[in-house]
Design a protein around this motif. Structure first.
Motif, PDB file in Angstrom:
ATOM      1  N   UNK A  88       0.824  -1.200   0.000  1.00 14.12           N
ATOM      2  CA  UNK A  88       0.000   0.000   0.000  1.00 14.12           C
ATOM      3  C   UNK A  88       0.865   1.261   0.000  1.00 14.12           C
ATOM      4  N   UNK A  89       0.245   2.359  -0.333  1.00 15.27           N
ATOM      5  CA  UNK A  89       0.904   3.651  -0.236  1.00 15.27           C
ATOM      6  C   UNK A  89       0.881   4.143   1.205  1.00 15.27           C
ATOM      7  N   UNK A  90       1.782   5.064   1.495  1.00 16.99           N
ATOM      8  CA  UNK A  90       1.881   5.620   2.839  1.00 16.99           C
ATOM      9  C   UNK A  90       0.539   6.195   3.305  1.00 16.99           C
ATOM     10  N   UNK A  91      -0.164   6.881   2.435  1.00 15.95           N
ATOM     11  CA  UNK A  91      -1.418   7.528   2.819  1.00 15.95           C
ATOM     12  C   UNK A  91      -2.441   6.505   3.314  1.00 15.95           C
ATOM     13  N   UNK A  92      -2.468   5.327   2.688  1.00 14.81           N
ATOM     14  CA  UNK A  92      -3.411   4.294   3.096  1.00 14.81           C
ATOM     15  C   UNK A  92      -3.044   3.720   4.460  1.00 14.81           C
ATOM     16  N   UNK A  93      -1.757   3.538   4.710  1.00 15.27           N
ATOM     17  CA  UNK A  93      -1.312   2.995   5.991  1.00 15.27           C
ATOM     18  C   UNK A  93      -1.594   3.982   7.113  1.00 15.27           C
ATOM     19  N   UNK A  94      -1.346   5.250   6.868  1.00 20.80           N
ATOM     20  CA  UNK A  94      -1.610   6.275   7.881  1.00 20.80           C
ATOM     21  C   UNK A  94      -3.111   6.393   8.138  1.00 20.80           C
ATOM     22  N   UNK A 122      10.275  -1.440   2.947  1.00 20.37           N
ATOM     23  CA  UNK A 122      10.749  -0.954   4.243  1.00 20.37           C
ATOM     24  C   UNK A 122      10.659   0.568   4.318  1.00 20.37           C
ATOM     25  N   UNK A 123      11.011   1.230   3.239  1.00 17.73           N
ATOM     26  CA  UNK A 123      10.950   2.699   3.210  1.00 17.73           C
ATOM     27  C   UNK A 123       9.516   3.186   3.396  1.00 17.73           C
ATOM     28  N   UNK A 124       8.566   2.515   2.763  1.00 16.14           N
ATOM     29  CA  UNK A 124       7.163   2.910   2.914  1.00 16.14           C
ATOM     30  C   UNK A 124       6.725   2.765   4.368  1.00 16.14           C
ATOM     31  N   UNK A 125       7.092   1.655   4.998  1.00 18.22           N
ATOM     32  CA  UNK A 125       6.721   1.447   6.398  1.00 18.22           C
ATOM     33  C   UNK A 125       7.378   2.498   7.286  1.00 18.22           C
ATOM     34  N   UNK A 126       8.654   2.766   7.074  1.00 19.86           N
ATOM     35  CA  UNK A 126       9.376   3.749   7.886  1.00 19.86           C
ATOM     36  C   UNK A 126       8.722   5.129   7.771  1.00 19.86           C
ATOM     37  N   UNK A 127       8.436   5.554   6.554  1.00 22.32           N
ATOM     38  CA  UNK A 127       7.807   6.866   6.361  1.00 22.32           C
ATOM     39  C   UNK A 127       6.410   6.895   6.980  1.00 22.32           C
ATOM     40  N   UNK A 128       5.689   5.787   6.876  1.00 22.79           N
ATOM     41  CA  UNK A 128       4.343   5.722   7.447  1.00 22.79           C
ATOM     42  C   UNK A 128       4.384   5.820   8.963  1.00 22.79           C
ATOM     43  N   UNK A 129       5.312   5.097   9.568  1.00 25.94           N
ATOM     44  CA  UNK A 129       5.418   5.106  11.029  1.00 25.94           C
ATOM     45  C   UNK A 129       5.780   6.505  11.531  1.00 25.94           C
ATOM     46  N   UNK A 133       3.418   8.489  14.141  1.00 23.16           N
ATOM     47  CA  UNK A 133       3.924   8.909  15.441  1.00 23.16           C
ATOM     48  C   UNK A 133       3.879  10.435  15.608  1.00 23.16           C
ATOM     49  N   UNK A 134       3.972  11.151  14.495  1.00 21.21           N
ATOM     50  CA  UNK A 134       3.903  12.611  14.580  1.00 21.21           C
ATOM     51  C   UNK A 134       2.538  13.068  15.087  1.00 21.21           C
ATOM     52  N   UNK A 135       1.507  12.283  14.819  1.00 21.80           N
ATOM     53  CA  UNK A 135       0.156  12.653  15.239  1.00 21.80           C
ATOM     54  C   UNK A 135      -0.325  11.850  16.437  1.00 21.80           C
ATOM     55  N   UNK A 136       0.115  10.584  16.538  1.00 15.87           N
ATOM     56  CA  UNK A 136      -0.360   9.699  17.612  1.00 15.87           C
ATOM     57  C   UNK A 136       0.856   9.158  18.373  1.00 15.87           C
TER      58      UNK A 136
END
Length: 335
Positions: A88-94, A122-129, A133-136
């Motif tokens: 998935x894209x980062x937006x979907x994971x977030x 891995x990069x997608x997961x890292x950016x998503x996390x 975390x910035x919001x939650x």
């Protein structure tokens, strides 16, 4: 006091059950079940009170897996008609994290099929996390991406991943009956890589895959030795088209005995009733929360879960509270 109560007192005093006592729990007469649940709840209540941790999972990559795990609808040997898609894209994971927050799920589990993450995934997961975390900041983020390399574990920790899940699934002796495309030690090593990176280790099992009761005791002991902080106990939801399709070994009463065993052997750990809860415990789902202190809400990877409103009603009816305390604040009480 019953024998189960005596064993509970021993566990609370720091003792471990013997294998014979573990077998006695799994073989206990059905008419003893309420006594066994009461004694297990004594241990659970000592460490966790009446709180229940809620977890929500997102399947960020479905199918397309080269592994041959016999239970899994996403494996290369599966003929199950599941949806297949790339990462998935980062937006979907977030967005999934937002849904988890909206239903008070304190742990958000980012799961991807495959042997292990490639760099792009891995990069997608890292950016998503990082975005989550910035919001939650207080949300526990758990990643489950397959076999992990030490440097990958370190990067996930730096991104803000709190917990890493990689289940042992079964005993070392039974492992090759379930999969041959990776070893039992591959799984244990991944959990250790996460621990060494400073990530809370999560590892669990799948019950009902033609294992013996001795295998189940060995699983519980292995997780104790690994010091897994969170232990998902899955009950096989056999999917047609997988090698284990049609397997139906479990009863609700036996599933409850298994949960009690895991509480006795891993008294201070989060015991999570996971996949297969609805189809195996059925109307006895509420009783599982006497030994266990954590559940998934919502759907699983390729199977549907119970409606969230029913889960919340179940907790309310039983007098349990949703545990919203961040993982970072957790301090398990010890005698």
């Amino acid at each position: 006091m019953t024998i189960y109560g005596e064993w509970a007192d021993r566990v609370l005093a720091g003792d471990q059950l013997t294998d014979e006592e573990g077998l006695a729990i799994l073989n206990s007469p059905d008419e003893d079940l309420l006594q066994l649940l009461h004694a297990s709840y004594k241990i659970r209540n000592h460490y966790f009170g009446n709180k229940v941790k809620l977890n929500m999972i997102i399947n960020t990559k479905s199918g397309l897996c080269p592994e041959n795990c016999g239970y899994c609808a996403q494996s290369i040997v599966s003929k199950a008609p599941i949806e297949k898609y790339a990462m998935m894209k980062q937006e979907e994971i977030v967005a999934g994290a937002e849904r988890a927050a909206s239903v008070n799920a304190g742990t958000y589990c980012i799961v991807a099929s495959g042997r292990g993450p490639v760099n792009r995934e891995l990069e997608i997961v890292i950016d998503s996390v990082k975005a989550i975390k910035a919001k939650h900041q207080d949300m526990t983020v758990c990643a489950c991406l397959g076999i992990l390399k030490p440097e990958q574990a370190k990067r996930l920790k730096e991104a803000g991943v709190d917990r890493y899940n990689h289940n042992i699934n079964t005993s070392a002796a039974h492992h090759e009956s379930i999969t041959t495309s990776h070893t039992y030690d591959d799984r244990v090593n991944t959990v250790n890589h996460a621990k060494e990176a400073g990530i809370s280790p999560c590892s669990g099992v799948i019950i009902g895959m033609r294992e013996t009761k001795e295998d189940i005791i060995a699983m519980a002991r292995s997780l104790h030795a690994m010091d897994a902080d969170s232990i998902p106990v899955n009950f096989l939801h056999a999917v047609d088209g997988t090698p284990l399709g049609g397997t139906d070994e479990l009863t609700p009463l036996y599933c409850l005995k298994v949960l009690c065993l895991f509480r006795y052997i891993n008294p201070t750990k989060e015991i999570r009733i996971s996949g297969g809860r609805e189809v195996n415990l059925r109307s006895l789902q509420p009783l599982g929360l006497y030994p266990a202190n954590s559940i998934f809400i919502g759907d699983y990877l390729t199977t549907s879960g119970q409606e969230g409103d029913r889960d919340r009603q179940m907790l309310e009816d039983m007098g349990f509270e949703i545990d919203l305390e961040p993982l970072a604040n957790k301090e398990v009480a010890v005698n």
